[in-house]
Design an enzyme around this catalytic site. Structure first.
Site, short mmCIF file in Angstrom:
data_model
loop_
_atom_site.label_atom_id
_atom_site.label_comp_id
_atom_site.label_asym_id
_atom_site.label_seq_id
_atom_site.Cartn_x
_atom_site.Cartn_y
_atom_site.Cartn_z
N CYS A 65 3.18 -23.45 -36.44
CA CYS A 65 4.15 -22.96 -35.46
C CYS A 65 4.99 -21.82 -36.04
O CYS A 65 5.55 -21.96 -37.13
CB CYS A 65 5.06 -24.10 -35.01
SG CYS A 65 6.20 -23.58 -33.69
N CYS A 69 12.68 -23.79 -35.87
CA CYS A 69 13.53 -24.93 -35.51
C CYS A 69 13.81 -25.77 -36.77
O CYS A 69 12.88 -26.27 -37.40
CB CYS A 69 12.83 -25.78 -34.46
SG CYS A 69 12.34 -24.85 -32.98
N CYS A 72 12.35 -29.45 -37.38
CA CYS A 72 10.93 -29.73 -37.15
C CYS A 72 10.09 -29.54 -38.40
O CYS A 72 10.12 -28.48 -39.03
CB CYS A 72 10.41 -28.84 -36.02
SG CYS A 72 8.69 -29.18 -35.61
N CYS A 109 1.54 -38.23 -22.94
CA CYS A 109 2.16 -36.94 -23.25
C CYS A 109 1.29 -36.14 -24.21
O CYS A 109 1.09 -36.55 -25.36
CB CYS A 109 3.54 -37.16 -23.87
SG CYS A 109 4.61 -38.25 -22.91
N CYS A 141 2.03 -35.93 -18.86
CA CYS A 141 3.09 -35.00 -19.24
C CYS A 141 2.51 -34.04 -20.28
O CYS A 141 1.79 -34.46 -21.18
CB CYS A 141 4.28 -35.76 -19.82
SG CYS A 141 5.63 -34.69 -20.39
N CYS A 201 11.01 -32.58 -17.56
CA CYS A 201 11.45 -33.50 -18.61
C CYS A 201 12.14 -32.65 -19.67
O CYS A 201 11.54 -31.70 -20.19
CB CYS A 201 10.24 -34.22 -19.19
SG CYS A 201 10.60 -35.25 -20.64
N ARG A 271 15.15 -41.99 -22.00
CA ARG A 271 14.16 -42.53 -22.92
C ARG A 271 14.70 -42.54 -24.34
O ARG A 271 15.14 -41.52 -24.85
CB ARG A 271 12.88 -41.70 -22.86
CG ARG A 271 11.74 -42.28 -23.70
CD ARG A 271 10.48 -41.44 -23.61
NE ARG A 271 10.28 -40.98 -22.26
CZ ARG A 271 10.08 -39.70 -21.93
NH1 ARG A 271 10.04 -38.78 -22.86
NH2 ARG A 271 9.93 -39.37 -20.68
#
Length: 326
Positions: A65, A69, A72, A109, A141, A201, A271
């Site tokens: 990626c 962030c 992460c 998901c 999702c 979401c 959640r």
């Protein structure tokens, strides 16, 4: 002593708590925790009874990626030893869906690291989704990063019910966590998802140095965005990431956060998500008095609790798994 049931009555009537009231929830004395959770449960029970929604994540593309962030382990600034692989093939995505059913998860998901999907990746996901929709009773999702209008429309047409794109933290705190994209780009993607006809979401990560005021700001933003599902993650500080030295959120504070989200977003799926095992520890069962949803199994790069343990926890509470989310 605060009359927490007055907060519950406001929530059931969908009245917004004042900022000071919201801060009272986060800053409540620990001796008030059980009355606070009782009030949150009244709201949860009113809208959802004792049903618990289960979700399962498949890390469909790991690492690689370009975003920075800080939380992460898959980001370009992380030195964490995580698996790195391109998007999984259709058969593996289908096998994940079957495993979701085995775990009694109603929502499956499909999550891929990266800024956004390439044309090839989008086509691979769409092909798998179409077959899952034809053969399995699952809500699907997708979480593939920033989307264009055209990409969102194609995912919806293929049968993706819901799209996840977390705000993660407040607008005022965002630049301290991520610099390669903006808070506004996150909001724009959620709006794109809604316009395409998918259920939005969007959730949070608590424990990244934000203030109580910023937690309230974030919860109010998600209320305004009208996100249908709100995963509340608690930072699991992974060695090798910029936030590796951050301390876990105390379990009692985590429960207050969940109560706040229930009061401010009373009709939404709240959640308990990543980091619940590390942060809530032995108090995990109490989370379901405010929340009505869990992830079961492993997360993206960290292990989750044993699935049988989650099922047993729900049974011991006298709650009921919602087997079909459609």
């Amino acid at each position: 002593m605060i009359d927490w049931m007055s907060y519950a009555k406001k929530a059931i009537q969908n009245e917004m708590l004042a900022r000071e009231e919201a801060l009272h929830v986060l800053q409540a004395q620990d001796d008030e925790l059980l009355p606070l959770l009782h009030a949150a449960f009244r709201v949860r029970q009113h809208f959802f009874g004792k049903k618990v929604k289960l979700n399962m994540i498949l890390n469909a593309k790991s690492g690689l990626c370009p975003e920075d962030c800080g939380y992460c382990s898959q980001s370009i600034v992380s030195n964490a030893p995580v698996a790195k692989y391109t998007l999984l093939d259709k058969e593996t995505l289908l096998a994940g869906a079957r495993e979701a059913l085995n775990r009694k998860a109603g929502t499956y998901c499909i999550v891929a690291s990266g800024r956004g999907p390439t044309e090839k990746e989008l086509a691979q996901v769409i092909e798998a989704v179409e077959e899952i929709r034809e053969t399995m009773p699952l809500k699907i999702c997708a979480c593939l990063g920033i989307l264009s209008n055209e990409q969102a429309t194609r995912l919806q047409a293929a049968g993706v019910h819901r799209y996840n794109h977390n705000l993660n933290t407040s607008r005022s705190h965002y630049g301290d966590i991520t610099t390669t994209h903006t808070y506004d780009q996150r909001v724009e993607t959620v709006d794109t998802v809604k316009k395409a006809g998918m259920s939005p979401c969007s959730g949070v990560i608590i424990g990244m140095g934000e203030s109580d005021e910023e937690i309230v700001e974030l919860a109010q933003a998600l209320r305004e965005l009208d996100a249908d599902s709100i995963p509340v993650n608690f930072l699991n500080a992974i060695p090798g990431t910029p936030l590796e030295a951050y301390e876990r959120t105390p379990a009692r504070k985590a429960l207050k956060v969940l109560a706040l989200f229930r009061f401010l977003c009373p009709t939404k799926e709240i959640r308990v998500a990543g980091g619940r095992e590390v942060n809530l520890r032995s108090l995990q069962p109490l989370a379901l008095y405010a929340a009505n949803s869990l992830f079961v199994g492993d997360y993206l790069t960290t292990p989750g609790q044993e699935i049988a343990t989650d099922h047993q926890m729900i049974e011991d509470l006298g709650f009921e798994i919602e087997l079909c989310a459609l």
